[in-house]
Design a protein around this motif. Structure first.
Motif, PDB file in Angstrom:
ATOM      1  N   ALA A 198     182.363  85.316 -12.599  1.00 18.36           N
ATOM      2  CA  ALA A 198     181.379  85.953 -11.728  1.00 18.36           C
ATOM      3  C   ALA A 198     180.093  86.255 -12.497  1.00 18.36           C
ATOM      4  N   LEU A 199     180.228  86.670 -13.754  1.00 20.91           N
ATOM      5  CA  LEU A 199     179.047  86.955 -14.559  1.00 20.91           C
ATOM      6  C   LEU A 199     178.259  85.678 -14.823  1.00 20.91           C
ATOM      7  N   GLY A 200     178.961  84.602 -15.170  1.00 18.61           N
ATOM      8  CA  GLY A 200     178.280  83.333 -15.400  1.00 18.61           C
ATOM      9  C   GLY A 200     177.562  82.839 -14.159  1.00 18.61           C
ATOM     10  N   ALA A 201     178.210  82.974 -13.009  1.00 16.16           N
ATOM     11  CA  ALA A 201     177.591  82.545 -11.754  1.00 16.16           C
ATOM     12  C   ALA A 201     176.349  83.376 -11.456  1.00 16.16           C
ATOM     13  N   ARG A 202     176.392  84.665 -11.787  1.00 11.92           N
ATOM     14  CA  ARG A 202     175.235  85.527 -11.529  1.00 11.92           C
ATOM     15  C   ARG A 202     174.062  85.145 -12.428  1.00 11.92           C
ATOM     16  N   VAL A 203     174.356  84.788 -13.688  1.00 10.71           N
ATOM     17  CA  VAL A 203     173.300  84.332 -14.595  1.00 10.71           C
ATOM     18  C   VAL A 203     172.613  83.090 -14.025  1.00 10.71           C
ATOM     19  N   LEU A 204     173.397  82.113 -13.612  1.00  7.89           N
ATOM     20  CA  LEU A 204     172.822  80.858 -13.116  1.00  7.89           C
ATOM     21  C   LEU A 204     172.092  81.054 -11.794  1.00  7.89           C
ATOM     22  N   GLU A 205     172.551  82.011 -10.992  1.00  8.30           N
ATOM     23  CA  GLU A 205     171.871  82.289  -9.728  1.00  8.30           C
ATOM     24  C   GLU A 205     170.538  82.992  -9.967  1.00  8.30           C
ATOM     25  N   ALA A 206     170.507  83.870 -10.971  1.00  2.00           N
ATOM     26  CA  ALA A 206     169.292  84.641 -11.249  1.00  2.00           C
ATOM     27  C   ALA A 206     168.231  83.801 -11.955  1.00  2.00           C
ATOM     28  N   TRP A 207     168.646  82.838 -12.751  1.00  2.00           N
ATOM     29  CA  TRP A 207     167.728  82.109 -13.630  1.00  2.00           C
ATOM     30  C   TRP A 207     166.490  81.556 -12.923  1.00  2.00           C
ATOM     31  N   PRO A 208     166.619  80.805 -11.827  1.00  2.00           N
ATOM     32  CA  PRO A 208     165.414  80.186 -11.234  1.00  2.00           C
ATOM     33  C   PRO A 208     164.462  81.169 -10.559  1.00  2.00           C
ATOM     34  N   ARG A 209     164.883  82.395 -10.318  1.00  2.00           N
ATOM     35  CA  ARG A 209     164.015  83.359  -9.613  1.00  2.00           C
ATOM     36  C   ARG A 209     163.564  84.512 -10.504  1.00  2.00           C
ATOM     37  N   LEU A 210     163.705  84.361 -11.808  1.00  2.00           N
ATOM     38  CA  LEU A 210     163.311  85.439 -12.708  1.00  2.00           C
ATOM     39  C   LEU A 210     161.812  85.696 -12.640  1.00  2.00           C
ATOM     40  N   ASP A 211     161.437  86.964 -12.726  1.00  2.00           N
ATOM     41  CA  ASP A 211     160.026  87.365 -12.727  1.00  2.00           C
ATOM     42  C   ASP A 211     159.531  87.324 -14.172  1.00  2.00           C
ATOM     43  N   VAL A 212     159.157  86.116 -14.622  1.00  2.00           N
ATOM     44  CA  VAL A 212     158.812  85.917 -16.025  1.00  2.00           C
ATOM     45  C   VAL A 212     157.565  86.698 -16.406  1.00  2.00           C
ATOM     46  N   GLY A 213     156.636  86.877 -15.501  1.00  2.00           N
ATOM     47  CA  GLY A 213     155.388  87.558 -15.818  1.00  2.00           C
ATOM     48  C   GLY A 213     155.492  89.068 -15.856  1.00  2.00           C
ATOM     49  N   ALA A 214     156.707  89.610 -15.671  1.00  2.00           N
ATOM     50  CA  ALA A 214     156.845  91.065 -15.586  1.00  2.00           C
ATOM     51  C   ALA A 214     156.754  91.752 -16.947  1.00  2.00           C
ATOM     52  N   ILE A 215     156.976  91.005 -18.034  1.00  2.00           N
ATOM     53  CA  ILE A 215     156.953  91.600 -19.369  1.00  2.00           C
ATOM     54  C   ILE A 215     155.612  91.316 -20.023  1.00  2.00           C
ATOM     55  N   GLU A 216     154.849  92.358 -20.290  1.00  2.00           N
ATOM     56  CA  GLU A 216     153.521  92.225 -20.887  1.00  2.00           C
ATOM     57  C   GLU A 216     153.519  92.935 -22.232  1.00  2.00           C
TER      58      GLU A 216
END
Length: 221
Positions: free
Chosen positions: A70-88
């Protein structure tokens, strides 16, 4: 293939750690996605600790609270929608005295690169660096952004004691030793800034995502 399309490879480490690994080479875009995943996964139930590395992230989890699949599936599900610009990251200037007793390997780097020692210092200070991760020692920042022509292999014989605050080049990266320690990087200078203070509210001067510029205080032969 875009960085977003490069989904992490997942590896179980023991019974309670999941390694999320990206293929080489490490890039700023990939590292930013690692930071974004760490930020999100740290809020998931069952995940106790997140450990960003160079091109990878380790998730320490409670097997009784979340199943590994379940953890692995959550990682792969989250990956394409990550808010990459949120960390400044912050912008930090670090003064450096190059060469001489503070940078005993500046001449060796110059010889390897075919540049004059002063030119090595100038090009190093002209770079715009990003802290990819902290590791090896408390507050030791591995930075990307070194000019390719300055890349120099580590010393064949590491030093037993590198002075604290020494600025070095190790392969394609630059970094600063926060404490006296053994080390094999090529030492080109030293800063007066403390990189690690365990008594401070924020013990490390640098954090992942920070942008660093080196400022020349002096260049010695």
């Amino acid at each position: 293939m875009s960085d977003q399309a490069l989904s992490p490879r997942l590896h179980l480490l023991g019974d309670a750690a999941l390694l999320c690994d990206l293929p080489a080479p490490a890039t700023l875009a990939q590292q930013q996605r690692i930071w974004a995943l760490a930020d999100e996964a740290g809020r998931w139930p069952g995940v106790g600790e997140v450990l960003p590395g160079m091109n990878n992230l380790t998730l320490i989890f409670d097997p009784a609270a979340i199943d590994i699949d379940a953890l692995g599936a959550r990682v792969l599900e989250a990956w394409p929608r990550l808010d990459v610009g949120a960390i400044e990251g912050r912008r930090i200037e670090i003064p450096v005295a190059y060469g001489g007793e503070y940078g005993p390997d500046l001449g060796d780097v110059a010889a390897y690169t075919g540049l004059a020692p002063a030119e090595v210092a100038r090009r190093h200070a002209a770079g715009d660096y990003v802290v990819y991760l902290l590791g090896f020692l408390p507050g030791f920042a591995f930075m990307g952004g070194l000019a390719p022509e300055l890349a120099t292999p580590r010393r064949s014989e590491p030093r037993i004691a590198v002075p604290a605050r020494s600025v070095g080049i190790g392969g394609e990266q630059t970094g600063i030793y926060p404490l006296q320690s053994p080390g094999g990087w090529q030492l080109i200078g030293r800063t007066t800034l403390d990189l690690f203070d365990p008594a401070a509210a924020s013990p490390t001067l640098l954090r992942p995502g920070d942008r660093v510029r080196f400022v020349i205080e002096s260049i010695a032969a």
